[in-house]
Design a protein around this motif. Structure first.
Motif, PDB file in Angstrom:
ATOM      1  N   ILE A 156      -6.804   6.735  -0.645  1.00  0.00           N
ATOM      2  CA  ILE A 156      -5.432   6.712  -1.608  1.00  0.00           C
ATOM      3  C   ILE A 156      -4.856   5.239  -2.295  1.00  0.00           C
ATOM      4  CG2 ILE A 156      -3.772   8.047  -2.573  1.00  0.00           C
ATOM      5  CD1 ILE A 156      -5.155  10.898  -1.071  1.00  0.00           C
ATOM      6  N   GLU A 157      -4.567   4.961  -0.736  1.00  0.00           N
ATOM      7  CA  GLU A 157      -2.790   3.749  -0.671  1.00  0.00           C
ATOM      8  C   GLU A 157      -3.776   2.270  -1.195  1.00  0.00           C
ATOM      9  OE1 GLU A 157      -1.309   2.647   2.953  1.00  0.00           O
ATOM     10  OE2 GLU A 157      -0.829   4.448   3.930  1.00  0.00           O
ATOM     11  N   ILE A 158      -5.269   2.510  -1.590  1.00  0.00           N
ATOM     12  CA  ILE A 158      -5.639   1.264  -2.097  1.00  0.00           C
ATOM     13  C   ILE A 158      -6.342   1.027  -3.231  1.00  0.00           C
ATOM     14  CG2 ILE A 158      -6.421   0.233   0.232  1.00  0.00           C
ATOM     15  CD1 ILE A 158      -9.630   0.978  -0.556  1.00  0.00           C
ATOM     16  N   THR A 159      -5.670   3.110  -4.070  1.00  0.00           N
ATOM     17  CA  THR A 159      -6.029   2.783  -5.452  1.00  0.00           C
ATOM     18  C   THR A 159      -5.116   2.948  -6.454  1.00  0.00           C
ATOM     19  OG1 THR A 159      -7.512   5.411  -4.757  1.00  0.00           O
ATOM     20  CG2 THR A 159      -6.478   4.929  -6.939  1.00  0.00           C
ATOM     21  N   GLY A 160      -5.151   1.661  -7.116  1.00  0.00           N
ATOM     22  CA  GLY A 160      -3.892   1.011  -7.788  1.00  0.00           C
ATOM     23  C   GLY A 160      -3.636   2.083  -8.850  1.00  0.00           C
ATOM     24  N   ALA A 161      -2.384   1.948  -9.272  1.00  0.00           N
ATOM     25  CA  ALA A 161      -1.482   2.302  -9.947  1.00  0.00           C
ATOM     26  C   ALA A 161      -1.694   2.289 -11.752  1.00  0.00           C
ATOM     27  CB  ALA A 161      -0.073   1.933  -9.925  1.00  0.00           C
ATOM     28  N   LYS A 189      -8.038  10.527  -9.214  1.00  0.00           N
ATOM     29  CA  LYS A 189      -8.002   9.614  -8.205  1.00  0.00           C
ATOM     30  C   LYS A 189      -7.383   9.846  -6.683  1.00  0.00           C
ATOM     31  CE  LYS A 189      -5.913   6.312 -11.961  1.00  0.00           C
ATOM     32  NZ  LYS A 189      -4.583   5.337 -12.106  1.00  0.00           N
ATOM     33  N   ILE A 190      -6.837  11.215  -6.588  1.00  0.00           N
ATOM     34  CA  ILE A 190      -6.375  11.847  -5.077  1.00  0.00           C
ATOM     35  C   ILE A 190      -7.624  12.050  -4.972  1.00  0.00           C
ATOM     36  CG2 ILE A 190      -4.829  13.371  -4.180  1.00  0.00           C
ATOM     37  CD1 ILE A 190      -2.920  12.013  -5.478  1.00  0.00           C
ATOM     38  N   ILE A 244       5.238   6.992   6.005  1.00  0.00           N
ATOM     39  CA  ILE A 244       5.699   7.700   4.941  1.00  0.00           C
ATOM     40  C   ILE A 244       5.245   7.076   3.761  1.00  0.00           C
ATOM     41  CG2 ILE A 244       6.935   9.221   3.356  1.00  0.00           C
ATOM     42  CD1 ILE A 244       8.201  10.045   5.916  1.00  0.00           C
ATOM     43  N   VAL A 245       4.324   7.527   2.615  1.00  0.00           N
ATOM     44  CA  VAL A 245       4.072   6.892   1.220  1.00  0.00           C
ATOM     45  C   VAL A 245       4.428   7.311   0.526  1.00  0.00           C
ATOM     46  CG1 VAL A 245       2.328   4.740   0.389  1.00  0.00           C
ATOM     47  CG2 VAL A 245       2.338   4.740   2.736  1.00  0.00           C
TER      48      VAL A 245
END
Length: 238
Positions: free
Chosen positions: A175-180, A111-112, A69-70
């Motif tokens: 998605i996980e490597i997309t920056g905040a 972004k998603i 879960i992220v």
């Protein structure tokens, strides 16, 4: 890639509380979340971004060997002054709702959508559609791939991944490597203890999700709500 888009509207009976507190609460928020997640989770706070990663191993011999879960939350997408505390038989649940839909929230959603490529972009084709989906009362915008339960020759059942599972794994990885800043929750299950495209069984991505945490009591829910609000105010995220 067959990724389903679902919008769910559901009424929730809850007590509503209002918090207006000042001051920094980074250590308290991190501690509260870490205590809640125990050894399975990792919490990181950076400016207005909250990151929670949970890797929970299944029992030996179980079909699901790993659940991951992220949660990434841009706190500027949420309303921390008004929260819901929902009593339950085992304690309580704290729910933090999204704030009003604005350009920042739509940017985070884009972004998603971009991470999912053309198939996801087709489901949410323009900003007007995205705004309507997020503005609907209690709506949840999510993308999901499911496994199939099949019966084996011996009469037992097992989970078989959908043919689109590898593509969905790529979606989640992108998605996980997309920056905040970004706000989403992903939940993936795997047939092996190491996540991979080949072992993904089920997956779900929720865009700009409500933040919800199960806690031991209403008192604990209030403490966590205080910590979130204080941190948001301290970092000028509200």
């Amino acid at each position: 890639m067959k990724i389903g888009l679902f919008v769910v509207c559901a009424g929730i009976t809850a007590a509503v509380y209002f918090f207006f507190f000042q001051g920094s609460a980074a250590a308290r928020l991190s501690s509260s979340l870490s205590e809640l997640l125990e050894e399975d989770g990792v919490v990181e706070l950076q400016d207005c971004n909250v990151s929670i990663v949970v890797n929970k191993l299944g029992e030996v011999g179980a079909t699901i060997a790993l659940t991951r879960i992220v949660i990434q939350a841009d706190m500027r997408n949420y309303d921390f002054e008004t929260v819901r505390i929902i009593p339950s038989a085992s304690g309580a649940s704290l729910r933090i709702d999204r704030g009003p839909v604005d350009d920042l929230m739509l940017s985070n959603l884009s972004k998603i959508i971009e991470a999912g490529g053309a198939r996801v972009a087709h489901l949410v084709p323009d900003e007007e559609t995205a705004r309507k989906l997020l503005e609907a009362d209690d709506s949840t915008l999510y993308f999901r791939v499911m496994a199939e339960v099949v019966e084996t020759a011996s009469g037992t059942t097992e989970l078989v991944a959908h043919e689109d599972a590898p593509d969905f794994f790529g979606f989640v990885a992108a998605i996980e490597i997309t920056g905040a800043p970004i706000s989403y929750r992903s939940t993936t299950t795997f047939a092996a203890s190491a996540p991979s495209a080949e072992t993904l069984l089920t997956g779900e991505v929720v865009a700009i999700p409500f933040l919800q945490f199960a806690v031991a009591s209403e008192g604990k829910a209030k403490e966590l709500a205080h910590a979130f609000n204080d941190y948001a105010v301290d970092k000028a995220c509200s």
